[in-house]
Design a protein around this motif. Structure first.
Motif, PDB file in Angstrom:
ATOM      1  N   GLN A  16      19.454  32.911  19.513  1.00 33.54           N
ATOM      2  CA  GLN A  16      20.704  32.263  19.134  1.00 33.54           C
ATOM      3  C   GLN A  16      20.788  32.361  17.615  1.00 33.54           C
ATOM      4  N   SER A  59      17.243  31.271  16.378  1.00 37.00           N
ATOM      5  CA  SER A  59      16.408  30.503  17.287  1.00 37.00           C
ATOM      6  C   SER A  59      15.987  31.474  18.382  1.00 37.00           C
ATOM      7  N   LYS A  90      27.452  33.281  14.323  1.00 41.26           N
ATOM      8  CA  LYS A  90      26.718  32.021  14.289  1.00 41.26           C
ATOM      9  C   LYS A  90      26.988  31.209  15.561  1.00 41.26           C
ATOM     10  N   ASP A  91      25.935  30.577  16.069  1.00 37.26           N
ATOM     11  CA  ASP A  91      25.960  29.710  17.249  1.00 37.26           C
ATOM     12  C   ASP A  91      26.097  30.461  18.570  1.00 37.26           C
ATOM     13  N   ILE A 144      21.680  31.156  14.073  1.00 33.30           N
ATOM     14  CA  ILE A 144      21.887  29.827  13.480  1.00 33.30           C
ATOM     15  C   ILE A 144      22.293  29.896  12.010  1.00 33.30           C
ATOM     16  N   GLU A 145      22.426  31.119  11.486  1.00 42.18           N
ATOM     17  CA  GLU A 145      22.901  31.317  10.116  1.00 42.18           C
ATOM     18  C   GLU A 145      24.083  32.276  10.139  1.00 42.18           C
TER      19      GLU A 145
END
Length: 188
Positions: free
Chosen positions: A63, A47, A8-9, A65-66
């Motif tokens: 990217q 994303s 994530k991120d 995001i989860e």
């Protein structure tokens, strides 16, 4: 081969090609359907900063995001749904893609910018079109347009433009791809 976790991120280059280098898209209809499946399975999980669909391969800069498990399952669902539909449409059986989708974790902003340029200019680099700016199945047009088309993959336009400082620099650097040496990279 141990696969990179989708944390994530973090940013990733996601790509794959057809088994034995064969086609995974035989028509614009196939490409449009794949984009619809991207919307269906990846929305709100990643994303998307860039994508390009070529006849025998695809690229995405994303990217996450989860959570990793949810994102990995979503990609699996996307590729399985597409392969089943493709096989049915073209009266074929068996694997469509080479092994698992490939993923490279991106830890540096300059690398990410170069990857986005590479992905968007891929059709010109492969001789599919004389001008990457006109290619229908990449994120370039969506990124430079004022609003998202209703039938396109939602691109994180603001984030992408900010990576390049502004839209003018985004366009300028895409036009300079050969001077950056991006035409010689081999991510395919």
């Amino acid at each position: 081969m141990k696969l990179e976790k989708l944390e994530k991120d973090h940013y990733y280059h996601i790509y794959n090609r057809g088994i034995n280098g064969g086609p995974i898209f035989k028509s614009n209809e196939n490409k449009s359907y794949f984009l619809k499946l991207i919307n269906k399975y990846l929305s709100n999980k990643v994303s998307i900063l860039a994508y390009c669909l070529m006849d025998n391969h695809y690229h995405m800069a994303i990217q996450v995001i989860e959570e990793e498990k949810m994102v990995t399952q979503s990609f699996s669902n996307l590729f399985n749904a597409y392969a089943k539909a493709f096989n049915k449409m073209h009266n074929r059986t068996g694997s469509l893609f080479e092994k698992h989708f490939r993923r490279i974790k991106i830890g540096d902003t300059n690398y990410l910018r170069n990857l986005i340029i590479y992905i968007n200019t891929n059709p010109e680099s492969h001789g599919t079109t004389k001008d990457f700016k006109t290619y229908q199945y990449s994120s370039y047009q969506t990124t430079i347009s004022i609003q998202n088309s209703t039938d396109s993959v939602p691109i994180a336009k603001e984030e992408v433009i900010n990576l390049f400082d502004d839209l003018g620099n985004f366009e300028y650097l895409h036009n300079q791809k050969t001077s950056l040496g991006l035409d010689k990279l081999n991510w395919d």
